[in-house]
Design an enzyme around this catalytic site. Structure first.
Site: not given
Ligand code: NDP
Ligand code: 2IT
Length: 451
Positions: A131, A171
């Protein structure tokens, strides 16, 4: 194994981890959950203890930290910090996302990388865990500023990654736009067009369904859990937190399966739409968030629904909760409110969104609780499929990728049941995911000797 032995095993191990890095609370939290799940299994299988697999697993193979200088639109020099935690490569090249968020530090990235090792193993694809990211905040930055930052970040990172070494992805704060800028700079510096990043655009080596994969996968996982109790999404009320990549596609899949999504949120607050977010309203959210980079409050203004400023959605009555924003966004009190209101399914789209007390509450009340490393593995799974397609120099159809994603999520569910079923009618998915993810990595580490 008796409970006293396993408790003292957990305590001793956590003292060891904390004494090495006392100021890494998120990392301790992630390790503690895993060690609690594994204690009995390890005490029953001492070859893992003799090989000191756990001590080796919590020690990253390598951490790279670097300076990221860039110039903002006013001509002012900005300095951020960049990281890559290369945690474990026993079963494949390091694989895992990049996070751009002001809270990024070593504790956060080590927790995420540690989770990623076990998650990637659960997918059954050949990917190690890593990561990375930066404390850079993409909010309120112009596209040009984001591009200059990404180019500077990749100028250093490019020395350490590669299609057979370490393959980053997105992420929080890193989506298609950032992956594009990062890929462009890697290609320029190295003069090679390779699958060094996943989440690429479909016109230049990306996989169909990768943007959808994490959200869809979390819903597929929840669907599998529900089917063990003869339940389905049809007619269920669903609370989702976040409004980014994972939340948007979780919402899309729930709507498709006949559920009603009533909440979304961002870091400023949550919206409550009792009529449900339909496909038209979701299209508005996607445009708002992905193109205009606006705030979820604007949804409340547009559709005349309640905006809960500074709040998370968990006070709203629901059957299913899908936390899809960030770590520790459901605390003990919120977990209690959820179950008191009748919520019986929680599937973590985010990484570690439930605090340890919240997880304990969900398990004690025997609801269907799918931990992140199982429930959100669909994203990295389709990243793995993107790597396969890049190696084969071809592209699969939407249906082919979605079918593979679906079957991977079903397999992960099966793996959790195999290792986590504690009574005829209860599966502890936390235990199942942790043991299920651990075994393959641990056996591979033993086979490869002390490296
Ligand atoms: P994005 O940046 O697309 O969206 C994040 C969302 O979460 C936004 O709505 C953001 O609000 C909110 N957010 C972020 N930080 C905070 C905080 N500290 N408090 C409250 N709200 C918060 O990210 P993703 O959708 O990609 O990721 C969301 C979660 O999913 C994370 O935990 C990530 O690690 C996990 N994840 C993502 C994967 C992926 O493929 N993208 C895979 C597996 C897990 P704001 O815009 O106001 O910051
Ligand atoms: O938390 C996760 O699994 C991710 N942000 C996706 C990682 C990836 O390599 O697609």
């Amino acid at each position: 194994m008796n409970a006293k032995n396993s408790q003292s095993f957990v305590d001793d191990f956590m003292n060891y981890v904390k004494s090495k890095d006392p100021r890494q609370p998120e990392f301790h939290q992630a390790v503690h959950e895993v060690v609690e799940s594994l204690a009995d299994y390890l005490l029953d299988n001492p070859r893992y203890l003799h090989a000191r697999i756990l001590e080796r697993l919590v020690e990253p193979e390598r951490i790279i930290q670097f300076r990221v200088p860039w110039i903002d639109d006013r001509g002012k020099i900005q300095i951020n910090r960049g990281f890559r935690v290369e945690m474990n490569s026993a079963i494949g090249p390091y694989k895992g996302g990049l996070r751009f968020h002001p809270t990024v530090n070593q504790s956060i990235l080590k927790f995420l990388a540690f989770e990623q090792v076990l998650k990637n193993s659960l997918t059954s694809l050949p990917m190690g865990g890593g990561k990375g990211g930066s404390d850079f905040d993409p909010k309120n930055k112009s596209d040009n500023e984001v591009m200059r930052f990404c180019q500077s970040f990749m100028t250093e990172l490019s020395r350490h990654i590669g299609a057979y070494t370490d393959v980053p992805a997105g992420d929080i704060g890193v989506g298609g736009r950032e992956i594009g800028f990062l890929f462009g700079q890697y290609k320029r510096i190295r003069n090679e067009f390779t699958g060094v990043l996943t989440g690429k655009g479909v016109e230049w080596g990306g996989s169909l369904i990768r943007p959808e994969a994490t959200g869809y996968g979390a819903v597929y996982f929840a669907k599998e859990m529900m089917s063990t109790r003869g339940e389905s999404f049809a007619g269920k009320i669903v609370c989702i937190s976040g409004s980014g990549n994972v939340a948007q596609y979780a919402c899309e899949k729930v709507i498709e399966l006949g559920g009603k999504v009533v909440t979304l949120s961002d870091s400023s607050g949550a919206i409550y739409d009792p009529d449900g977010i339909d496909t038209e309203k979701l299209a508005y959210v996607m445009e708002l968030k992905n193109i205009h980079r606006g705030r979820i409050r604007e949804y409340a203004d547009k559709y005349g629904v309640q905006y809960m400023k500074g709040q998370r959605p968990w006070s709203i009555k629901c059957d299913v909760a899908l936390p899809c924003a960030t770590e520790n966004e459901i605390n003990k009190e919120e977990a209690e409110i959820l179950t008191r209101n009748g919520c019986f399914v929680v599937a973590e789209g985010a990484n570690m969104p439930s605090t340890e007390e919240a997880v304990r509450h969900f398990i004690n009340t025997k609801i269907l609780f799918g931990p992140g490393k199982a429930a959100n593995a669909g994203g990295v799974a389709v990243s793995g499929l993107e790597m396969t397609q890049n190696s084969m120099r071809l592209a699969w159809s939407r249906k082919e990728v979605d079918d593979k994603l679906h079957s991977i999520m079903c397999n992960i569910h099966e793996m959790c049941v195999k290792y986590g079923k504690t009574t005829h009618d209860f599966t502890n998915y936390v235990k199942g995911a942790n043991i299920g993810g651990f075994v393959k990595v641990a056996n591979s580490m033993i086979a490869q000797g002390l490296v």
